[in-house]
Write an enzyme that holds these catalytic residues in place. Structure first.
Site, short mmCIF file in Angstrom:
data_model
loop_
_atom_site.label_atom_id
_atom_site.label_comp_id
_atom_site.label_asym_id
_atom_site.label_seq_id
_atom_site.Cartn_x
_atom_site.Cartn_y
_atom_site.Cartn_z
N HIS A 17 0.94 -1.30 -0.15
CA HIS A 17 -0.07 0.10 -0.09
C HIS A 17 0.83 1.35 0.00
CE1 HIS A 17 -3.85 -2.11 1.56
NE2 HIS A 17 -3.05 -3.17 1.20
N HIS A 372 3.81 -13.48 -7.22
CA HIS A 372 2.57 -13.67 -6.43
C HIS A 372 1.39 -13.12 -7.16
CE1 HIS A 372 4.01 -10.17 -5.05
NE2 HIS A 372 2.95 -10.00 -4.10
N ASN A 376 0.74 -4.41 -7.58
CA ASN A 376 1.91 -3.66 -8.00
C ASN A 376 3.12 -4.44 -8.85
OD1 ASN A 376 1.32 -1.30 -6.36
ND2 ASN A 376 2.19 -2.31 -4.50
N GLU A 380 4.15 -3.53 -12.57
CA GLU A 380 5.45 -3.19 -12.98
C GLU A 380 5.92 -4.15 -14.07
OE1 GLU A 380 6.29 -1.80 -8.39
OE2 GLU A 380 7.02 -3.91 -9.10
#
Length: 479
Positions: A17, A372, A376, A380
């Protein structure tokens, strides 16, 4: 005279976060040269981000040197906070969340009042998920707020139908929770098997569940969004228009949704709560590897890993015959140190505790990301054009893995065995499916390159994400 634009970016104290929230803060600064930005997370996370700072009671952490960016922590009511990726467990998390809301809300109110007293009144609050009280505190002080959604729009749409869909969606999901293969059809969205829905509505609805507080907090969040009247609630999303056209259409009648991403770090400005290994250690190693030859593997800041899983990962990576860079966090090493020598069996690769992931994914040598499927990491990888092997387990990760493999076709989805372990043979098979010489692997790599171009156009000057960010900065909600 109108006050200077001042954005307060508020985030939950998890690395997943903090990273997108801090990136948004810097994007706001760049988009509005006259604006002020205050970044706020809990005191404990703040101390981990800035270990050399002696006091967290003063907003004395402006690292840009011009007074426009300040770091002001809020209190979660504890001295140590909830330590994730370093000793915290799910049961402790539920206990932590039970007091977090009230303490955080009081502290946020005090911060807003203190900033106003200093002549720096906040004109807009942007808050990440798991902080539903932020909107209520801002509303009580007449300050507009916006949810910063740091997961896919598709996941937001599923939660919307579940929590605000009149009970129909919730009834279907609840009735078939025990059947992972049951296909759920929601308005405006493609069919999804129960196993691919966010885990917080398929596993955490029971009060006895270790992460039940995530379910109740998300429920509160969507209740809060529904109270934003007379206008629709504003939701800025770390995604881009072209990635999620149908999902955006599924929620546009209920919310003003502005995709402003992917929001990535600016050079040298990626503060976080994990200490990175020295960049030269792994970047120099990558420099000596052929283009598209390296397998990069990281399961993020929260995933636990036992000895059996680590052994299988290393064996599978070695069996690919390809060089690899593997992230094994310090806390995992600490747990396993008495049982296993971490580097044992590593012949073709390198193991690091933490790294600058965007720099790694941007390197020409990296040809595959075993992930996983935290959002994010997915963004990316998409932005850098790197194909993925996805292994989603928690929260939105399973849905993200499905989007990667089926919707965008930039990777494959790995399967665990009955014990929840990704076996060496499965890892080897998946890596070959995206890095091998076959037509399917070539198609995955082609799609990865295409999406890289699409995303680059969206975040570039005049692109859809760039326009949406400017709309938010200027106080409008039209794309």
């Amino acid at each position: 005279m109108s006050p200077r634009p001042h954005f307060l970016v508020l985030t939950f104290p998890f690395q997943g976060h903090i990273a997108p929230a801090l990136r948004l803060a810097r994007r706001l600064l760049a988009a509005a040269p006259d604006a002020l930005v205050t970044f706020s997370t809990t005191e404990h996370a703040h101390r981990r981000m800035f270990p050399s700072t002696k006091s967290t009671d003063e907003d004395n952490n402006d690292d840009d040197g011009d007074g426009r960016l300040e770091f002001v922590p809020f209190s979660d009511g504890t001295n140590a906070g909830y330590v994730h990726g370093g000793g915290g467990d799910a049961q402790a998390f539920n206990a932590y969340m039970s007091s977090f809301h009230a303490c955080g809300a009081r502290s946020l109110g005090a911060i807003l009042d203190a900033l106003a007293a200093r002549g720096r009144p906040v004109t807009r609050v942007a808050y990440t998920l798991l902080l539903p009280w932020a909107a209520d505190v801002a509303r009580a002080r007449g300050v507009p707020s916006a949810l910063y959604w740091i997961q896919p729009v598709a996941v937001f749409a599923i939660y919307h139908h579940y929590f605000r869909g009149g009970g129909c969606a919730a009834g279907v999901v609840d009735a078939h929770r025990g059947d992972p293969s049951f296909v759920v059809e929601l308005p405006g969205l493609p069919p999804h098997a129960v196993r691919d829905l966010p885990s917080f509505i398929t596993q955490s609805t029971d009060p006895a569940d270790p992460l039940h507080s995530c379910f109740t907090t998300l429920r509160d969040l969507f209740d809060t969004l529904g109270r934003e009247t007379p206008d629709k609630a504003t939701v800025i999303v770390n995604s881009c228009q072209d990635l999620e056209v149908n999902a955006l259409a599924a929620v546009e009648a209920a919310y003003d949704v502005l995709p402003v991403g992917p929001v990535l770090p600016s050079a040298g400005n990626e503060a976080g709560i994990f200490k990175q290994d020295e960049a030269a250690k792994y970047m120099d190693w990558l420099d000596y590897k052929p283009a598209d030859s390296v397998v990069y593997i990281s399961f993020g800041s929260l995933a636990a890993m036992g000895k059996e899983q680590l052994d299988e990962l290393i064996r599978g990576l070695e069996d690919t015959g390809r060089p690899y860079l593997c992230v094994v966090r310090k806390d995992i090493k600490a747990v396993l140190a008495s049982e296993v020598e971490i580097d044992e069996g590593v012949k073709k690769g390198m193991v690091v505790e933490w790294c600058d992931q965007v720099s790694v994914l941007s390197h020409a040598a990296v040809g595959c990301f075993v992930t996983h499927c935290g959002w994010n990491s997915v963004l990316e990888s998409l932005t850098c054009g790197v194909p993925m092997v996805g292994l989603g387990r928690l929260s939105d990760q399973r849905m993200n893995a499905q989007l990667v493999a089926r919707h965008w076709r930039v990777g494959v989805r790995a399967e665990v065995d009955g014990d929840g372990v990704l076996r060496a043979a499965e890892l080897r098979r998946c890596v070959e499916e995206v890095m091998g010489d076959g037509e399917a692997a070539a198609e995955v790599r082609r799609m990865a390159r295409e999406w890289k171009q699409v995303i680059g156009a969206a975040v570039g000057g005049g692109g859809s994400s760039d326009r949406n960010l400017m709309s938010f900065v200027n106080g409008t909600t039209s794309a």
